[in-house]
Design an enzyme around this catalytic site. Structure first.
Site, PDB file in Angstrom:
ATOM      1  N   ASP A  40       0.851  -1.282   0.095  1.00 21.44           N
ATOM      2  CA  ASP A  40       0.014   0.044   0.045  1.00 21.44           C
ATOM      3  C   ASP A  40       0.914   1.117  -0.061  1.00 21.44           C
ATOM      4  O   ASP A  40       2.093   1.121   0.404  1.00 21.44           O
ATOM      5  CB  ASP A  40      -0.796   0.023   1.100  1.00 21.44           C
ATOM      6  CG  ASP A  40      -2.229   0.911   1.011  1.00 21.44           C
ATOM      7  OD1 ASP A  40      -2.212   2.127   1.257  1.00 21.44           O
ATOM      8  OD2 ASP A  40      -3.311   0.272   0.913  1.00 21.44           O
ATOM      9  N   ASP A  66       3.827   2.231  -4.412  1.00 25.61           N
ATOM     10  CA  ASP A  66       2.956   2.972  -5.263  1.00 25.61           C
ATOM     11  C   ASP A  66       2.561   2.210  -6.711  1.00 25.61           C
ATOM     12  O   ASP A  66       3.704   1.748  -7.191  1.00 25.61           O
ATOM     13  CB  ASP A  66       3.664   4.209  -5.839  1.00 25.61           C
ATOM     14  CG  ASP A  66       2.792   5.219  -6.755  1.00 25.61           C
ATOM     15  OD1 ASP A  66       1.810   4.767  -7.195  1.00 25.61           O
ATOM     16  OD2 ASP A  66       3.322   6.370  -7.244  1.00 25.61           O
ATOM     17  N   VAL A  67       1.386   1.673  -6.846  1.00 22.89           N
ATOM     18  CA  VAL A  67       1.332   0.873  -7.900  1.00 22.89           C
ATOM     19  C   VAL A  67       1.554   1.327  -9.300  1.00 22.89           C
ATOM     20  O   VAL A  67       1.576   0.458 -10.265  1.00 22.89           O
ATOM     21  CB  VAL A  67      -0.229   0.153  -7.729  1.00 22.89           C
ATOM     22  CG1 VAL A  67      -0.206  -0.688  -6.331  1.00 22.89           C
ATOM     23  CG2 VAL A  67      -1.357   1.172  -7.757  1.00 22.89           C
ATOM     24  N   TYR A 159     -22.921  12.961  -7.991  1.00 19.18           N
ATOM     25  CA  TYR A 159     -21.602  12.940  -8.502  1.00 19.18           C
ATOM     26  C   TYR A 159     -21.258  11.950  -9.615  1.00 19.18           C
ATOM     27  O   TYR A 159     -21.805  10.991  -9.509  1.00 19.18           O
ATOM     28  CB  TYR A 159     -20.763  12.582  -7.232  1.00 19.18           C
ATOM     29  CG  TYR A 159     -20.642  13.665  -6.312  1.00 19.18           C
ATOM     30  CD1 TYR A 159     -19.408  14.388  -6.139  1.00 19.18           C
ATOM     31  CD2 TYR A 159     -21.708  13.897  -5.545  1.00 19.18           C
ATOM     32  CE1 TYR A 159     -19.285  15.634  -5.291  1.00 19.18           C
ATOM     33  CE2 TYR A 159     -21.386  14.820  -4.295  1.00 19.18           C
ATOM     34  CZ  TYR A 159     -20.513  15.738  -4.442  1.00 19.18           C
ATOM     35  OH  TYR A 159     -20.396  16.523  -3.515  1.00 19.18           O
TER      36      TYR A 159
END
Length: 279
Positions: A40, A66-67, A159
């Protein structure tokens, strides 16, 4: 809690594993006997989760990731290979939802950021995990999509989710395509997608925000929204999604590939007009 060990002896990698659905998946797979690598971008929460589970006797490690970074993916894959020599289960769970009043209000920067995490991150996870899986004759790839990846999702409480829906729909077809590619080469790897509906996670809380540049307050809580939009009339929980992931990771699903598992309280099936309860 003692469980049946449905994934005992397997090594699993879960992205976005520090909180919410990801954390529930990490915990359940570990409870069921897997050695879990949770990654993560949130290093504090991820490390705390791994420490708590290790204290409970589970085999869990945390790696900050950080993927969207291919360089980091190379490092993570190398670390998994070095420590365990194999990978049996990949859960590509990391993702964000950028909600805006209308698609015309979405910036190109936010559009690209959402694609980078929700789609590029999944691509990179597959690219760098398949070689580890192929070393030992197969495994299970599980891609986290959404009910918004099964049908159009233009809005939620005012939204726009059009951009989010686009990324999750792409994940669904990417999963099917990789499933066919793996079947074609006969590598023993199964690939499926999971499609949660309204799940009661912290993002729905009163103090949570949609992952948009403007940072608006979440327009409604999960339970209230689910009452009107799901046939079961209630929100799901992260553990419900984790149970579906467990099934796809375990040998119980050994004949399942290229399909989607909707965990949505019937949301994708249609609406229900509720009958008045008799007194």
């Amino acid at each position: 809690m003692e469980r049946s060990g449905q994934v005992r002896g397997k090594v699993a990698l879960v992205t976005g594993g520090a909180s919410g659905i990801g954390a529930a998946i990490v915990e359940l797979l570990a409870q069921e006997g897997a050695t879990v690598v949770a990654t993560d971008i949130d290093e504090l929460r991820g490390a705390d989760l791994a420490a708590r589970l290790r204290n409970a006797g589970r085999e869990v490690i945390f790696l900050q990731q950080d993927v969207t970074s291919e360089e980091r993916w190379i490092e993570v894959a190398a670390e998994v290979g070095k420590r365990f020599g194999r990978l049996d289960t990949l859960v590509s769970n990391a993702g964000i939802c950028i909600a805006v009043p209308s698609i015309v209000d979405m910036t190109l920067q936010d559009w690209r950021r959402q694609i980078a995490i929700n789609l590029d991150g999944v691509f990179l996870s597959v690219k760098h995990s398949l070689p580890l899986m192929r070393r030992h004759g197969g495994g299970s790839v599980i891609m986290m999509s959404s009910v918004a990846g099964l049908r159009g999702a233009t809005s939620l409480a005012g939204y726009s989710l059009s951009g989010y829906s686009a990324t999750k729909g792409a994940v669904r077809l990417f999963a099917k395509s990789i499933a066919m590619e793996c079947a074609q080469v006969g590598d023993g790897i199964r690939v499926n997608s999971v499609h949660p509906g309204i799940i009661d996670t912290p993002i729905w809380g009163k103090n949570s925000t949609w992952a948009s540049g403007a940072g608006q307050n979440a327009p409604n809580v999960a339970g209230e929204r689910a009452k009107s939009s799901t046939p079961l009339g209630r929100a799901g929980h992260a553990f419900d999604v984790a149970q579906g992931v467990l099934y796809l990771a375990a040998d119980a699903s050994r004949y399942v590939t290229g399909t989607e598992l909707a965990i949505d309280g019937g949301m994708n099936t249609g609406g229900v007009v509720r009958r008045a309860q008799s007194q």
